[in-house]
Write an enzyme that holds these catalytic residues in place. Structure first.
Site, mmCIF file in Angstrom:
data_model
loop_
_atom_site.group_PDB
_atom_site.id
_atom_site.type_symbol
_atom_site.label_atom_id
_atom_site.label_comp_id
_atom_site.label_asym_id
_atom_site.label_seq_id
_atom_site.Cartn_x
_atom_site.Cartn_y
_atom_site.Cartn_z
ATOM 1 N N GLU A 232 35.049 46.679 35.405
ATOM 2 C CA GLU A 232 36.311 47.034 36.064
ATOM 3 C C GLU A 232 36.409 46.251 37.361
ATOM 4 O OE1 GLU A 232 37.996 50.745 38.540
ATOM 5 O OE2 GLU A 232 37.267 51.289 36.541
ATOM 6 N N CYS A 266 41.711 49.053 43.490
ATOM 7 C CA CYS A 266 41.851 47.930 42.552
ATOM 8 C C CYS A 266 43.243 47.832 41.941
ATOM 9 C CB CYS A 266 40.798 48.027 41.454
ATOM 10 S SG CYS A 266 40.885 49.513 40.452
ATOM 11 N N GLU A 361 43.872 39.297 45.232
ATOM 12 C CA GLU A 361 43.825 40.706 45.631
ATOM 13 C C GLU A 361 43.449 40.803 47.102
ATOM 14 O OE1 GLU A 361 41.887 44.784 43.848
ATOM 15 O OE2 GLU A 361 40.658 42.977 43.845
#
Length: 458
Positions: A232, A266, A361
């Site tokens: 993940e 996330c 990100e």
């Protein structure tokens, strides 16, 4: 010993023991021996009883656990309490899902070759689980990785993030207090080289990783043959806000999704594509909401945005935003370091598509808003990156919602809700470079078991 600090004031708050390879190797040997000796396997009711007792201990220590999450991870207390409640609920989910670990009948009379036989499957634990976790949810992520292993009967070793190990070590201690023998679950804090040896050891059957894509994919490439894994990573979550959207509802939702845990999530809202007819109103609303957020030490009741996990992350976010400013982005609010450990909640309007903050990100308190006229062009820009996780659309047009759902690259699309929405029983999966496998407690438990068939010839 490994010292842990509060990320706001950098003052020591605790420590955990470090483990060299010799120690980790010994833990792996005992875990593997437990798995190989089927007489040692725990029955479903025994696993359920241990998890239930651990859940009750967590309920009794809720306030302490929440303070610890805030103190070591910088998540505001109001959100830390929610995390602990989710972790407790996750334990209950694991208990419930033990009853769902069942096989199926396989029809054998479909051809003459199978005639006269009866077949069915059962589920068994896959083997030793090794988990490596992230800092941003220091208790709930551990529950998601460790409790399913306990529930399925897999011995487990877990390495928490070096910034936030206290919650992990305490959770493992709670499992032991609830009756789980130490060799079934261990928390370890080894150096990097020993960590990699642990992950890639041939005794490991399943590797669970939550963290950066570079580390996760690199470790996956080194796994022992036959080892399964779940990875993940993160995304650069896109949101479409069309001309019909209710901005009175969209603004607070996007503000929460973008600045929750100072953007260190996330699936945090990062790229908002707003129709040109409403972009100014949306930007003004988000700017006002972001300016009102209280930044401070997460252990204080009135803090809404805590520190970033390390000072170097503050410097990185500052660099990305300055680059976007130099490239023509309007900084509507924020855009400055408040201290060595905090950054002001920031709203950017129309940063360049090739700006670092548009393509990577940010994992910080920054939300980018882009104006569009053609929704398909906005969706194309949303889909242009090598990451894909959760996405969202705000609209009062059913056709628009379905168009976004069908065309956005995402494993989940939220309609009139922010991208960071999650329940712990739903599937949670990164696509492209954002991950591998499916998270969520029922799905993780399925991955940690094998389906074994018996065929009986009458």
């Amino acid at each position: 010993m490994h010292e842990v600090v509060n990320p706001f004031d950098l003052q020591p708050i605790g420590s955990v023991p470090t483990a060299d390879w010799e120690t980790v190797d010994g833990y792996l040997a005992k875990a593997y021996a437990l798995y190989r000796d089927r007489s040692q396997w725990k029955k479903p009711h025994e696993r359920a009883a241990i998890l239930h007792r651990a859940m009750e201990i967590m309920k009794e220590r809720r306030d302490h656990l929440a303070f610890q999450v805030a103190n070591e991870g910088g998540k505001p207390l109001v959100d830390a309490r929610v995390e602990v409640d989710r972790a407790i609920n996750g334990m209950e989910l694991c208990i419930h899902e033990i009853g769902a670990l069942k096989g199926t009948e396989i029809p054998m009379g479909l051809t003459a070759a199978g005639d006269g036989r009866t077949a069915w499957t059962t589920r068994e634990p896959i083997g030793v689980v090794v988990a490596v976790s992230a800092f941003n949810h220091p208790l709930n992520l551990i529950v998601h990785q460790v409790a399913p292993a306990v529930a399925t009967g897999c011995p487990v070793l877990v390495k928490p993030a070096s910034d936030t190990p206290l919650s992990c070590f305490e959770f493992i201690s709670i499992l032991h207090e609830a009756g789980l023998e130490e060799d079934w679950a261990r928390a370890v804090a080894p150096p990097r080289d020993a960590s990699e040896k642990m992950v890639t050891d041939p005794r490991v059957a399943f590797f669970s990783f939550i963290g950066s894509a570079g580390v996760g994919w690199g470790l996956r490439s080194k796994l022992a043959p036959g080892a399964r894994c779940a990875l993940e990573h993160g995304g650069v979550a896109p949101v479409i806000v069309d001309a019909t959207a209710d901005l009175d509802k969209a603004v607070p939702s996007l503000t929460k999704g973008g600045f929750y845990h100072s953007g260190q999530v996330c699936v945090s809202v990062q790229r908002v594509f707003a129709h040109s007819s409403i972009v100014d109103d949306l930007a003004a609303g988000m700017t006002e909401a972001a300016k009102a957020l209280k930044v401070g030490n997460a252990i204080h009741e009135d803090t809404e945005c805590g520190p970033l996990i390390r000072p170097k992350e503050v410097d990185r976010v500052a660099e990305w935003i300055e680059e976007a400013r130099s490239g023509g982005a309007q900084i509507l609010c924020g855009g400055e370091k408040l201290s060595d450990t905090t950054y002001a909640p920031t709203v950017l309007l129309n940063p360049a598509p090739d700006a670092t903050i548009s393509r990577n990100e940010v994992f910080g308190p920054a939300v980018c808003i882009y104006s569009y006229d053609d929704v398909d062009a906005a969706i194309a820009q949303a889909n242009s990156l090598d990451v894909a996780f959760q996405a969202a659309v705000f609209t009062n047009d059913l056709g628009g919602a379905m168009h976004a759902y069908r065309n956005l690259d995402a494993s989940a699309v939220m309609v009139n809700d922010h991208t960071a929405f999650r329940t712990d029983w739903m599937p949670f999966a990164g696509l492209k470079t954002s991950g591998h496998g499916v998270g969520g407690i029922p799905y993780t438990m399925h991955e940690m078991t094998i389906e074994k068939m018996i065929v009986i010839k009458a």
